[in-house]
Design a protein around this motif. Structure first.
Motif, mmCIF file in Angstrom:
data_model
loop_
_atom_site.group_PDB
_atom_site.id
_atom_site.type_symbol
_atom_site.label_atom_id
_atom_site.label_comp_id
_atom_site.label_asym_id
_atom_site.label_seq_id
_atom_site.Cartn_x
_atom_site.Cartn_y
_atom_site.Cartn_z
ATOM 1 N N GLY A 371 69.122 37.754 54.205
ATOM 2 C CA GLY A 371 68.031 38.631 54.571
ATOM 3 C C GLY A 371 67.095 38.834 53.393
ATOM 4 N N SER A 372 65.877 39.258 53.656
ATOM 5 C CA SER A 372 64.862 39.320 52.607
ATOM 6 C C SER A 372 65.205 40.357 51.535
ATOM 7 N N ILE A 373 65.658 41.553 51.933
ATOM 8 C CA ILE A 373 65.953 42.600 50.957
ATOM 9 C C ILE A 373 67.142 42.209 50.090
ATOM 10 N N GLN A 374 68.249 41.849 50.747
ATOM 11 C CA GLN A 374 69.447 41.478 49.997
ATOM 12 C C GLN A 374 69.201 40.217 49.166
ATOM 13 N N GLY A 375 68.409 39.285 49.711
ATOM 14 C CA GLY A 375 68.091 38.069 48.963
ATOM 15 C C GLY A 375 67.361 38.383 47.673
ATOM 16 N N LEU A 376 66.381 39.305 47.743
ATOM 17 C CA LEU A 376 65.649 39.681 46.543
ATOM 18 C C LEU A 376 66.573 40.355 45.542
ATOM 19 N N LEU A 377 67.469 41.233 46.023
ATOM 20 C CA LEU A 377 68.395 41.920 45.124
ATOM 21 C C LEU A 377 69.306 40.920 44.410
ATOM 22 N N GLU A 378 69.769 39.915 45.148
ATOM 23 C CA GLU A 378 70.613 38.891 44.520
ATOM 24 C C GLU A 378 69.845 38.114 43.461
ATOM 25 N N VAL A 379 68.610 37.767 43.767
ATOM 26 C CA VAL A 379 67.786 37.047 42.801
ATOM 27 C C VAL A 379 67.566 37.886 41.555
ATOM 28 N N LEU A 380 67.225 39.174 41.736
ATOM 29 C CA LEU A 380 66.984 40.049 40.596
ATOM 30 C C LEU A 380 68.243 40.212 39.752
ATOM 31 N N ARG A 381 69.387 40.316 40.416
ATOM 32 C CA ARG A 381 70.644 40.469 39.678
ATOM 33 C C ARG A 381 70.931 39.224 38.819
ATOM 34 N N GLU A 382 70.675 38.066 39.390
ATOM 35 C CA GLU A 382 70.933 36.836 38.641
ATOM 36 C C GLU A 382 69.914 36.622 37.524
#
Length: 838
Positions: A371-382
């Motif tokens: 999903g877009s929100i969780q995807g962005l959070l994963e990207v930011l975390r990495e």
């Protein structure tokens, strides 16, 4: 301050310009504009003043260039861009922008449009010293505007580096005093052959434009086809510097012919990848043509105005991210502090368009499963887990490999961040596993494309897929990864895959790289899709990562093996299997033109001899490329093969060995003369006469190349073969005699050389001394007399020539120089030192 006063006075003057026909610019506004290096033209019309005032205003601080009230007040209509109308020849257009209302760099677009609309014969530069700032995209946005498309024939030409470009017409030549001098680099900006290729692109694109207009209006509109007759740059045996001067003269003559052919047509030429000031004047043809150049050179000369691209504004950065992530512009993610921090950070995107685009594509892939929100959070975390500053490092072998030659700084923070993002995108972590392993398959496939089909060329898609199929066989890392994926997907005990499944996997690899945004696939015509790497930085990443992998050999050897893989695959699938009918027209043309070059890169000498002497391949070249292009390419390839043989032989022997490819090529060329029929009619006689001229010309050109490189015995054989066809052309017969005389002279047979050169001059006199080589043949006659120690006769001939040349000294400067040099040499041989010095 001065800026505030200038804004206030200029706005008042814009208001006053509507007062009536008696209005004239005031001294106050003129005084303030002079400080800004701006001038108000004499008797300037009010509307022209207002448009110029707009450009002055937006150059000052605190003036919004896109304000509708300001645009209207300055007589500039509001523009809505229509990127769909990008010319097909522009391969840099990013189709994603066409799907959305977002238009980046709106201010720069408007300023460029104003400049191009209000003035003619203008050259504007779009400059950025760093890659990935959107130079080509900005040019695409400008030329896509309806007002530009309506007013101009838009032509798009991408310049390439010519330092290593194969060019039979610009190699260094041997001379009678230096017969083995060849293969050194001549420092030319653009060779004559390359310039003709660019002009041919211009010709093709204008004809496409005329055809499109004809279809739209369903009438001819009185416009015929656009055709340029290229000047003949006759090859001569002469010093390299003289050849360079002649090429420049030929380029200038070509430019004059283009200017004449373009007369009355409004042309906007986009010249991409300009690397030198001297390149620009070659493409400014007449006063109704404008020019947009893209460059990484700061303060480029020969331009009227330059747009220096800065980083995106925060708003543009967010819009580009949302667009490339596949999200609507009003999506709440665009308002988050986390996204703003990554876009602005110097260790991350730092508002650089290419970095923003790449990170957004990564988020787009994440959003498919998370999903877009969780995807962005994963990207930011990495991203936050990435090393920064002194802890960050570039790939170990980057400084030593091919990628290091491109001018990309691997230690620059933006380069490191881009490479980190691409590494993570190509090695996504799996569920309940935070470990990343970059996919060897994606890296190797992208790297092989960058090595085997280097930018800036586009190539047919099925040609690249053939290469990748073979790579999955010959590269163990790629084969093992695909086999493991197949085993996991199908539950096989043995993960080995067959040809059909391998073909399916290369299709998936292409789709994966396309979704990542690393490649572009598009159709320009009905002859099949094309593919190219989206940006040079992506190619550099792939090369750097490939050098990090354990591929077994040095990277140079690996690159050689990749070329060999392509050659092997093409032979198996297109030639030996007899399935060439499934190949697109584009891939067939690519193969007959470029397959030998890949064979040379793979160091497959025996296969090169096989394919260059294969009658079917030779006939295919003629059918696809046409006679002249086929002969030029084939002769060039034969000489490349001979150079490779010479390099191998120089290690083990001093003996000169000439490849049999020349004699076999001569036989194949001669086979194109039709000898059928005892009593040919007039039409067949004319066709045969034309065939004889074509065949003799090809043999003469091959002999000339051999002579230039010092293979005199084989050159004489080919000159004899050309002469034996007795072509019905005095011009060609004279050329053949001239070539034979030169070879005989440098071989030490001055007696036969004298006979041949006298015969050549006799033929040229029958043509009223109007032969391109007439002056060279006369000087060769003098060289022959010099070798025979007939000094007085040689001096007399030289004085005759000098008197003739002096009548038009400016036109004959090159010939005057060579004549005086020969005269000095002969006087020195006669012991007349004073005359020699004079």
């Amino acid at each position: 301050d001065n800026s505030t006063e200038c804004r206030f006075v200029t706005l008042l003057e814009v208001l006053l310009s509507y007062s009536g026909s008696n209005w004239e610019p005031s001294d106050d506004v003129s005084r303030l504009w002079i400080r800004l290096m701006q001038r108000i033209p004499y008797q300037c019309a009010p509307i022209n003043f207002r448009r110029k005032a707009y450009r002055v205003l937006v150059s000052l601080s605190w003036v919004p260039s896109s304000h509708k009230g300001l645009l209207a007040a300055c007589s500039i209509e509001e523009r809505s861009l229509d990127p769909v109308h990008i010319p097909k020849s522009s391969q840099t257009w990013r189709s994603a922008i066409a799907e959305n209302q977002f238009v980046p760099r709106h201010d720069s677009v408007n300023q460029l449009l104003d400049r191009l609309k209000d003035e003619t014969d203008v050259c504007v530069a779009i400059a950025s010293t760093q890659s990935g700032f959107g130079k080509s995209t900005l040019a695409s946005l400008v030329v896509s505007h309806p007002s530009i498309r309506k007013s101009f024939h838009v032509v798009w030409i991408r310049l390439i580096n010519h330092e290593e470009e194969p060019d039979n017409n610009s190699e260094e030549s041997a001379t009678p005093n230096n017969p083995n001098h060849h293969n050194s680099h001549v420092d030319t900006c653009i060779t004559f052959r390359a310039y003709c290729d660019y002009v041919a692109q211009l010709q093709d694109q204008i004809n496409e434009h005329l055809q499109a207009r004809k279809k739209e209006s369903d009438t001819n509109n009185g416009e015929g086809s656009f055709e340029i007759k290229f000047p003949k740059c006759e090859r001569r045996f002469e010093e390299p510097a003289l050849r360079q001067l002649r090429e420049r003269q030929a380029i200038e003559e070509t430019k004059r012919r283009v200017a004449k052919a373009l007369y009355g047509r409004n042309v906007l030429l986009v010249l991409e990848n300009v690397t030198s000031d001297s390149q620009i004047p070659l493409f400014r043809f007449h006063d109704k043509q404008s020019l947009i150049v893209t460059t990484t050179v700061p303060d480029l000369q020969n331009v009227d105005w330059q747009v220096d691209l800065e980083r995106f504004s925060p708003e543009e950065a967010v819009d580009l991210f949302l667009l490339q992530a596949g999200l609507p512009l009003e999506h709440p993610i665009g308002q988050t502090k986390e996204l703003a921090a990554v876009l602005s950070s110097k260790d991350c995107c730092h508002y650089q368009p290419l970095l923003i685009r790449t990170m957004a594509r990564w988020c787009r892939l994440k959003s498919i499963t998370a999903g877009s929100i969780q995807g962005l959070l994963e990207v930011l975390r990495e991203i936050h887990s990435l090393p920064t500053g002194a802890d960050a490092h570039s790939p170990t072998n980057y400084h030593d490999g091919p990628a290091a030659t491109t001018g990309v700084d691997p230690d620059h923070p933006s380069t490191r961040f881009l490479f980190d993002i691409l590494s993570l995108m190509m090695g996504p972590s799996r569920r309940n596993d935070s470990h990343h392993t970059t996919s060897a398959v994606f890296v190797i496939c992208l790297a092989t494309m960058a090595v085997v089909f280097p930018a800036p060329q586009r190539v047919p898609l099925d040609v690249v897929l053939l290469l990748w199929e073979q790579i999955l066989v010959v590269e163990p890392l790629a084969a093992d990864e695909v086999a493991a994926a197949s085993k996991h997907r199908n539950g096989k005990i043995n993960g080995n895959i067959g040809a059909l499944e391998r073909r399916r996997y290369v299709g998936l690899i292409a789709q994966g790289l396309l979704h990542m945004g690393l490649i572009e696939i598009y159709e320009v015509d009905k002859n099949g899709p094309w593919i190219e790497i989206h940006h040079e930085m992506y190619a550099q990443f792939a090369l750097a990562m490939a050098q990090e992998l354990d591929l077994g050999d040095s990277f140079e050897q690996t690159c050689q093996e990749w070329h060999k893989a392509f050659v092997t695959s093409y032979f198996e699938h297109r030639i030996q299997s007899g399935t060439s009918d499934i190949a697109s027209k584009n891939s067939l043309e690519y193969a007959v033109r470029s397959l030998p070059s890949h064979i040379f890169e793979a160091n497959m000498t025996q296969m090169a001899e096989t394919i260059l002497t294969d009658a079917r391949f030779f006939e295919s070249r003629v059918d696809v490329l046409g006679w002249d292009r086929a002969m030029s390419q084939h002769i060039h390839d034969c000489m490349e093969l001979q150079s490779g043989i010479d390099e191998e032989m120089s290690v083990s022997s001093d003996t000169l060995v000439v490849s049999p490819v020349f004699s076999k090529t001569s036989t194949m060329i001669a086979s194109f003369v039709n000898n059928e029929g005892d009593e040919p009619d007039d039409e067949k006689s004319q066709e045969k006469a034309a065939d004889l001229i074509n065949v003799s010309t090809a043999l003469y050109r091959m002999a000339f190349s051999l002579a230039e490189h010092g293979y005199f015995e084989e050159a004489l054989t080919q000159f004899d073969a050309a002469q034996n066809f007795m072509p019905d052309s005095l011009d060609l017969q004279a050329c053949i005699q001239y070539g034979m005389a030169w070879v005989l002279l440098v071989s030490g047979d001055s007696r036969r050389a004298l006979r041949k050169v006298i015969g050549s001059l006799k033929l040229m006199k029958d043509l009223n001394n109007d032969h391109a080589l007439y002056m060279e043949a006369r000087q060769l006659h003098i060289d022959t007399l010099y070798e025979r120690c007939e000094y007085k006769k040689a001096i007399n001939y030289l004085e005759e020539i000098e008197a003739e040349l002096f009548e038009d000294e400016d036109k004959n400067r090159i010939e005057m120089g060579t004549v005086l040099k020969k005269k000095g040499s002969i006087f020195q041989a006669m012991g007349k030192t004073v005359e020699a010095v004079d």
